[in-house]
Enzyme design. Structure first.
Site, PDB file in Angstrom:
ATOM      1  N   ASP A 213      -3.245  -6.737  -0.261  1.00  0.00           N
ATOM      2  CA  ASP A 213      -2.990  -5.542   0.536  1.00  0.00           C
ATOM      3  C   ASP A 213      -1.572  -5.119   0.171  1.00  0.00           C
ATOM      4  O   ASP A 213      -0.611  -5.781   0.578  1.00  0.00           O
ATOM      5  CB  ASP A 213      -3.079  -5.874   2.032  1.00  0.00           C
ATOM      6  CG  ASP A 213      -3.025  -4.617   2.878  1.00  0.00           C
ATOM      7  OD1 ASP A 213      -2.194  -3.742   2.571  1.00  0.00           O
ATOM      8  OD2 ASP A 213      -3.810  -4.516   3.833  1.00  0.00           O
ATOM      9  N   HIS A 214      -1.446  -4.051  -0.590  1.00  0.00           N
ATOM     10  CA  HIS A 214      -0.101  -3.753  -1.116  1.00  0.00           C
ATOM     11  C   HIS A 214       0.892  -3.390  -0.003  1.00  0.00           C
ATOM     12  O   HIS A 214       2.093  -3.470  -0.187  1.00  0.00           O
ATOM     13  CB  HIS A 214      -0.154  -2.681  -2.218  1.00  0.00           C
ATOM     14  CG  HIS A 214      -0.268  -1.278  -1.718  1.00  0.00           C
ATOM     15  ND1 HIS A 214      -1.456  -0.715  -1.348  1.00  0.00           N
ATOM     16  CD2 HIS A 214       0.660  -0.310  -1.532  1.00  0.00           C
ATOM     17  CE1 HIS A 214      -1.255   0.531  -0.959  1.00  0.00           C
ATOM     18  NE2 HIS A 214       0.027   0.801  -1.065  1.00  0.00           N
ATOM     19  N   HIS A 276      -4.589  -1.719   5.618  1.00  0.00           N
ATOM     20  CA  HIS A 276      -3.156  -1.496   5.838  1.00  0.00           C
ATOM     21  C   HIS A 276      -2.793  -1.333   7.325  1.00  0.00           C
ATOM     22  O   HIS A 276      -1.831  -1.933   7.808  1.00  0.00           O
ATOM     23  CB  HIS A 276      -2.682  -0.243   5.107  1.00  0.00           C
ATOM     24  CG  HIS A 276      -3.113  -0.186   3.668  1.00  0.00           C
ATOM     25  ND1 HIS A 276      -3.162  -1.285   2.869  1.00  0.00           N
ATOM     26  CD2 HIS A 276      -3.529   0.857   2.891  1.00  0.00           C
ATOM     27  CE1 HIS A 276      -3.564  -0.930   1.651  1.00  0.00           C
ATOM     28  NE2 HIS A 276      -3.798   0.355   1.649  1.00  0.00           N
TER      29      HIS A 276
HETATM   30  C1  BG6 Z   1      -4.330   2.998  -0.774  1.00  0.00           C
HETATM   31  C2  BG6 Z   1      -5.392   3.981  -0.399  1.00  0.00           C
HETATM   32  O1  BG6 Z   1      -4.712   1.696  -0.458  1.00  0.00           O
HETATM   33  O2  BG6 Z   1      -3.135   3.316  -0.077  1.00  0.00           O
HETATM   34  C3  BG6 Z   1      -4.944   5.384  -0.729  1.00  0.00           C
HETATM   35  O3  BG6 Z   1      -6.576   3.683  -1.116  1.00  0.00           O
HETATM   36  C4  BG6 Z   1      -3.615   5.697  -0.078  1.00  0.00           C
HETATM   37  O4  BG6 Z   1      -5.910   6.351  -0.325  1.00  0.00           O
HETATM   38  C5  BG6 Z   1      -2.611   4.596  -0.393  1.00  0.00           C
HETATM   39  O5  BG6 Z   1      -3.167   6.920  -0.612  1.00  0.00           O
HETATM   40  C6  BG6 Z   1      -1.341   4.796   0.405  1.00  0.00           C
HETATM   41  O6  BG6 Z   1      -0.387   3.854  -0.031  1.00  0.00           O
HETATM   42  P1  BG6 Z   1       1.171   4.152   0.036  1.00  0.00           P
HETATM   43  O7  BG6 Z   1       1.813   2.911  -0.449  1.00  0.00           O
HETATM   44  O8  BG6 Z   1       1.408   5.353  -0.832  1.00  0.00           O
HETATM   45  O9  BG6 Z   1       1.458   4.464   1.485  1.00  0.00           O
END
Ligand code: BG6
Length: 524
Positions: A213-214, A276
């Site tokens: 989960d980034h 997230h």
């Molecule tokens: C991803 C989703 O996991 O997270 C995307 O699949 C979303 O739809 C993105 O745009 C948002 O990540 P961040 O780091 O730009 O807030």
């Protein structure tokens, strides 16, 4: 006398400042990584795809440039596209060059460790060949049989690929270790998540599986636990007695871009909430673990997810607002409605915005609403957690100021500002009693000059080190799906599905109905 005193004070202050500077010097270099990493090979399955070019290879190249990779370290790209090592190296170089200038010498050393093997994802012989090839690399370069298999492929191929890797003996840990990295979505509901896990489980043990989960790898997200549990002043207030509500938001200006094939089947609840948003919720609301150790932290998260109060499906609208963006303007430019985007069905009912009012049935949070919201094509890109404290119980200033004294608020800014802000009341200078709201701000990089890691660099290093702290454990995945699946089923099958989905103008702050849900809570 006064001068002596001031001189002493200044000396003390200087010593303290030097001490802090020394502390910083000592910790900054060492903050990037704990311990050493064993030599290994990273096998990217799906290496001709977007994720490899946009995220993985740039992060690996940065790590290489900052001497953060083990030695030896090899990257083997695998994909359906037929090409050789040189063509792969060239395509990765082109991808890197789109965002930065590449120094030839650094690139040269990095490129030597890049290889490519074409494979068919469902063909067992491809994996038998791959196993043999990896063994030959181990012999030639000394990578000691340590392997990471990164699935950078569409989720529909996860099960097949995991099965094929297992059957070719690539999940076995005989000579070295073997790890598999899976990106979300982990299934599309509880049933499919369990099915995916049972395939992974057949061939890999839980300690070998890394579910990414980034959001968890973002520095400011990691900092939530430090703020809560490395300071004595916040935790006594962090409960239903002092907190009125919590708002967790992740708004985006981007639309569906070229991902309609994925997004049409996914929608915002699966794309952002199941992963997230649930992680941000857990970090904000969980109990303190006894030790900062992966399983103890994940135990507490699981406990929190278990306390989520299920939504009453018969009155879903009191807890959930869904929206889909119409046309509008973003940054002064006209943008089309979701239904007019490429490859989106003209009568699509996929939500691109959601706000949820969540309650947790536990001692700490009884009766405190948590508002989770996320959406595409909103007014700004912002990720933030707002802790709204209760109003003062009695105002002694009411005769001069009336009853209107704003309650304190703590904001944990994740994007664009990486900062922590505390809002409080103070007196305006002057003879008259006037209050104003002021903020105390901490900018995350203030006072720190050392190197930093981006989210993918951090997760890649953690996989190499075998550290599960920032990864989902299967019980957490299933508990979140248990909460969301009945909501999704109701939303996707109920008779008033179309009425539930409110259109909002692109570039706005979401559907107006969110106001009913949140009653005066700050908007996006
Ligand atoms: C991803 C989703 O996991 O997270 C995307 O699949 C979303 O739809 C993105 O745009 C948002 O990540 P961040 O780091 O730009 O807030």
């Amino acid at each position: 006398m006064m001068n002596d005193f001031m001189e002493k004070e200044n000396q003390v202050a200087e010593t303290v400042i030097e001490g802090v500077a020394e502390d910083l010097k000592r910790t900054q270099g060492g903050c990037i990584m704990d311990g050493t990493i064993e030599p290994c090979t990273l096998v990217i399955i799906g290496a001709s795809g977007d994720l490899t070019a946009r995220k993985l290879v740039p992060s690996l190249f940065n790590l290489h440039r900052n001497k953060g990779l083990p030695d030896p370290f090899l990257i083997v790209g695998c994909g359906r596209t037929k090409m050789g090592d040189e063509a792969f190296r060239e395509s990765m170089k082109d991808a890197l060059a789109q965002n930065a200038r590449i120094d030839q010498e650094t690139w040269g050393a990095f490129a030597e460790a890049l290889f490519y093997r074409p494979i068919q994802y469902d063909d067992p012989s491809s994996y038998v060949d791959l196993a043999e090839y990896l063994r030959s690399l181990d012999r030639e370069y000394g990578t000691k049989g340590n392997r990471i298999f990164y699935l950078a492929i569409p989720p529909g191929l996860y099960e097949t690929t995991a099965r094929m890797l297992g059957r070719a003996g690539l999940s076995e840990e005989r000579e070295g270790w073997s790890r598999i990295v899976v990106e979300k979505p982990f299934g599309r509901d509880l049933k499919t998540a369990i099915a995916l896990d049972s395939v992974l489980d057949e061939h890999f043990e839980e300690h070998q599986i890394f579910r990414i989960d980034h959001y968890l790898a973002k520095e400011t997200v990691q900092n939530i636990l430090m703020l809560r549990f490395a300071n004595a002043i916040f935790e006594p207030l962090w409960n239903r007695q002092y907190i009125d509500h919590v708002s967790i938001m992740a708004s985006e200006t981007l639309g569906v871009e070229r991902r309609a094939g994925y997004y049409e089947k996914t929608g915002v609840l699966r794309d952002m909430f199941q992963n997230h948003m649930m992680q941000l919720l857990a970090l904000t609301a969980m109990e303190p673990p006894s030790l900062f150790e992966a399983d103890r932290v994940r135990d507490e998260k699981a406990k929190l997810y278990r306390s989520l109060r299920p939504f009453p499906t018969e009155s879903l609208q009191e807890y959930l607002v869904l929206g889909q963006y119409g046309s509008g303007r973003i940054g002064g430019k006209a943008v089309p409605a979701y239904r007019e985007e490429q490859n989106v069905s003209p009568d699509s009912l996929t939500p691109t915005f959601a706000m949820m009012k969540i309650f947790m049935d536990n001692w700490r949070w009884q009766g405190v609403p948590f508002y989770l919201s996320s959406g595409k094509r909103l007014a700004e890109k912002r990720t933030e957690i707002l802790i709204q404290f209760k109003e003062i119980p009695h105002s002694m200033f009411r005769e001069v100021l009336g009853e209107d004294i704003r309650a304190n608020r703590l904001t944990l800014g994740i994007y664009p500002e990486e900062k922590i802000t505390l809002t409080f009341q103070t007196k305006n200078p002057g003879a008259k009693v006037c209050l104003r709201s002021v903020t105390m701000d901490f900018h995350y990089h203030q006072g720190y000059e050392g190197p930093a890691l981006d989210a993918y660099e951090k997760v890649l290093l953690d996989v190499m080190m075998g550290d599960h702290m920032l990864f989902w454990r299967q019980d957490g995945v299933e508990l979140c799906w248990s909460f969301l699946t009945p909501i999704l089923e109701e939303c996707e099958t109920c008779g008033n599905r179309e009425q539930m989905l409110l259109t909002y103008e692109a570039g706005s702050r979401g559907p107006e109905a969110v106001e009913n849900l949140r009653h005066g809570i700050p908007t996006f």
